[in-house]
Write an enzyme that holds these catalytic residues in place. Sequence first.
Site, PDB file in Angstrom:
ATOM      1  CB  CYS A 114      63.332  17.416  12.784  1.00 15.88           C
ATOM      2  SG  CYS A 114      64.658  18.131  11.523  1.00 15.88           S
ATOM      3  CG  HIS A 243      61.291  14.405  11.611  1.00 20.47           C
ATOM      4  ND1 HIS A 243      60.879  15.362  10.648  1.00 20.47           N
ATOM      5  CD2 HIS A 243      62.694  14.427  11.516  1.00 20.47           C
ATOM      6  CE1 HIS A 243      61.831  15.812  10.180  1.00 20.47           C
ATOM      7  NE2 HIS A 243      63.034  15.368  10.168  1.00 20.47           N
ATOM      8  CG  ASN A 273      63.978  15.838   6.976  1.00 25.07           C
ATOM      9  OD1 ASN A 273      63.304  16.639   7.523  1.00 25.07           O
ATOM     10  ND2 ASN A 273      65.176  15.243   7.684  1.00 25.07           N
TER      11      ASN A 273
HETATM   12  N1  COA Z   1      74.514   9.246  -3.254  1.00 24.17           N
HETATM   13  C1  COA Z   1      75.484   8.391  -3.921  1.00 24.17           C
HETATM   14  N2  COA Z   1      76.679   8.067  -2.744  1.00 24.17           N
HETATM   15  C2  COA Z   1      76.832   8.787  -1.784  1.00 24.17           C
HETATM   16  C3  COA Z   1      75.613   9.797  -1.597  1.00 24.17           C
HETATM   17  C4  COA Z   1      74.686   9.899  -2.313  1.00 24.17           C
HETATM   18  N3  COA Z   1      73.735  10.936  -2.313  1.00 24.17           N
HETATM   19  N4  COA Z   1      75.963  10.222  -0.434  1.00 24.17           N
HETATM   20  C5  COA Z   1      77.109   9.559   0.109  1.00 24.17           C
HETATM   21  N5  COA Z   1      77.505   8.826  -0.570  1.00 24.17           N
HETATM   22  C6  COA Z   1      78.607   7.945  -0.493  1.00 24.17           C
HETATM   23  C7  COA Z   1      79.687   8.473   0.490  1.00 24.17           C
HETATM   24  O1  COA Z   1      80.456   9.250  -0.221  1.00 24.17           O
HETATM   25  C8  COA Z   1      80.290   7.134   0.759  1.00 24.17           C
HETATM   26  O2  COA Z   1      81.163   6.567  -0.029  1.00 24.17           O
HETATM   27  P1  COA Z   1      82.497   5.998   0.273  1.00 24.17           P
HETATM   28  O3  COA Z   1      82.101   4.733   0.857  1.00 24.17           O
HETATM   29  O4  COA Z   1      83.185   5.742  -1.066  1.00 24.17           O
HETATM   30  O5  COA Z   1      83.151   7.027   1.167  1.00 24.17           O
HETATM   31  C9  COA Z   1      79.213   5.929   0.933  1.00 24.17           C
HETATM   32  O6  COA Z   1      78.089   6.583   0.062  1.00 24.17           O
HETATM   33  C10 COA Z   1      78.684   5.654   2.033  1.00 24.17           C
HETATM   34  O7  COA Z   1      78.303   6.936   2.861  1.00 24.17           O
HETATM   35  P2  COA Z   1      77.832   7.038   4.352  1.00 24.17           P
HETATM   36  O8  COA Z   1      77.712   8.516   4.745  1.00 24.17           O
HETATM   37  O9  COA Z   1      78.373   6.021   5.035  1.00 24.17           O
HETATM   38  O10 COA Z   1      76.488   6.475   3.969  1.00 24.17           O
HETATM   39  P3  COA Z   1      75.399   5.678   5.027  1.00 24.17           P
HETATM   40  O11 COA Z   1      74.934   4.709   4.771  1.00 24.17           O
HETATM   41  O12 COA Z   1      75.436   6.396   6.437  1.00 24.17           O
HETATM   42  O13 COA Z   1      73.898   6.673   4.538  1.00 24.17           O
HETATM   43  C11 COA Z   1      72.800   8.681   5.395  1.00 24.17           C
HETATM   44  C12 COA Z   1      73.979   8.204   4.772  1.00 24.17           C
HETATM   45  C13 COA Z   1      72.799  10.193   5.484  1.00 24.17           C
HETATM   46  C14 COA Z   1      71.561   8.337   4.366  1.00 24.17           C
HETATM   47  C15 COA Z   1      72.559   8.126   6.638  1.00 24.17           C
HETATM   48  O14 COA Z   1      73.627   8.283   7.430  1.00 24.17           O
HETATM   49  C16 COA Z   1      71.082   8.660   7.327  1.00 24.17           C
HETATM   50  O15 COA Z   1      70.035   8.231   6.955  1.00 24.17           O
HETATM   51  N6  COA Z   1      71.627   9.389   8.268  1.00 24.17           N
HETATM   52  C17 COA Z   1      70.428  10.134   9.063  1.00 24.17           C
HETATM   53  C18 COA Z   1      70.185  11.568   8.334  1.00 24.17           C
HETATM   54  C19 COA Z   1      68.900  12.168   8.747  1.00 24.17           C
HETATM   55  O16 COA Z   1      67.794  11.596   8.683  1.00 24.17           O
HETATM   56  N7  COA Z   1      68.927  13.268   8.868  1.00 24.17           N
HETATM   57  C20 COA Z   1      68.008  14.235   9.564  1.00 24.17           C
HETATM   58  C21 COA Z   1      67.676  14.002  10.959  1.00 24.17           C
HETATM   59  S1  COA Z   1      66.400  15.018  11.417  1.00 24.17           S
END
Ligand code: COA
Length: 319
Positions: A114, A243, A273
């Site tokens: 990215c 980004h 993204n």
């Molecule tokens: N829809 C519904 N539920 C979802 C889901 C989706 N698409 N994806 C994950 N979940 C669930 C998980 O299974 C988890 O459930 P549980 O509590 O029963 O185990 C819950 O939601 C929380 O998951 P978690 O991974 O802790 O969520 P989060 O609050 O950390 O959010 C992201 C996840 C990916 C949105 C967040 O971590 C993030 O934005 N990270 C950066 C990602 C990014 O930008 N990457 C590219 C960088 S270049």
Amino acid sequence: MSGIKIISTGRALPSKSVTNDDLAQIVDTSDEWIFTRTGIHSRYFCAEGESALTLAIKAADNALSASKITKDDIGCCIVATLSADYATPSLACLVQTELGLPEDIPVFDLNAACSGFIYAMETARSLLTCSGKKYGLVIGVEQLSKILDMNDRGTCVLFGDGAGAAVIECDDDLFYESVLGAKGGKEICCPGVNEGANGSKSYVSMDGKAVFRFATSAIPKCIEMLHEKVDFTLDDIDHVVCHQANSRIIDHVIKKLKADPAKFYKDMDHLGNTSAASIALALSEMDDDGLLQNGQKLLLVGFGSGLTWAGMLITYDKK
Ligand code: COA
């Protein structure tokens, strides 16, 4: 030091828009979950006959047409991507052939995930400075839909396909500086793009929380590193283009820096993204929407898999 400025932009998007509700038909998710955590409502996926190559060609052609320079003046062509159609030939070489760019110039793909578009811009500047040529064509493109695991709701909802391009001009005495960095880590991983011999496929995987922490520290870090090289404040900058990974990452940084939210462009709501394409796509959208005016100073910041990060101060100056 010679710098670069952006003299034109272009972009290309696939024909298929995929909404969060569409994804909810495939995995256990909802528009509410995705939007509140990422700011994404929809993204584009390539349809049949579309690929990173077709998008790259279109975006590059649009940027070149808007530049008012001739193809013969292009002194390098670099494509930033992690999802090229082939390992070789590079997308850049195929774009070169399609658009009829000169043969006596460096033409290649670059993978810094990215951060790739900024890496490619700075690489183009270095090459132009060495060759004495004036103009470069830099493209960011991804077809991430082909490497998404549509059973992994934690990642498949985040990414999209698209391409952006810029024609740059190299000159002395420009408002320009860049910082590039990397620290090996597997927080975002994509072991292989193509199907293996046994038919198995490798997909993007990610430690979402670790990436969030990395991203929210990488943006201020890039700005600080630029500060060490150039005397500027965010008040001097007309637009900050980060980004477009996630709206919450940008909001977190705005709060941390006590910055003006209006300066931070966001388009992930309809693009998701798009990795190496995201900053280039944002610049092209801003250009078409009349947000970019000649002489404006831009701060670009990339961060992503590698882990890589990159910051750039650059001027927009349409021909
Ligand atoms: N829809 C519904 N539920 C979802 C889901 C989706 N698409 N994806 C994950 N979940 C669930 C998980 O299974 C988890 O459930 P549980 O509590 O029963 O185990 C819950 O939601 C929380 O998951 P978690 O991974 O802790 O969520 P989060 O609050 O950390 O959010 C992201 C996840 C990916 C949105 C967040 O971590 C993030 O934005 N990270 C950066 C990602 C990014 O930008 N990457 C590219 C960088 S270049």
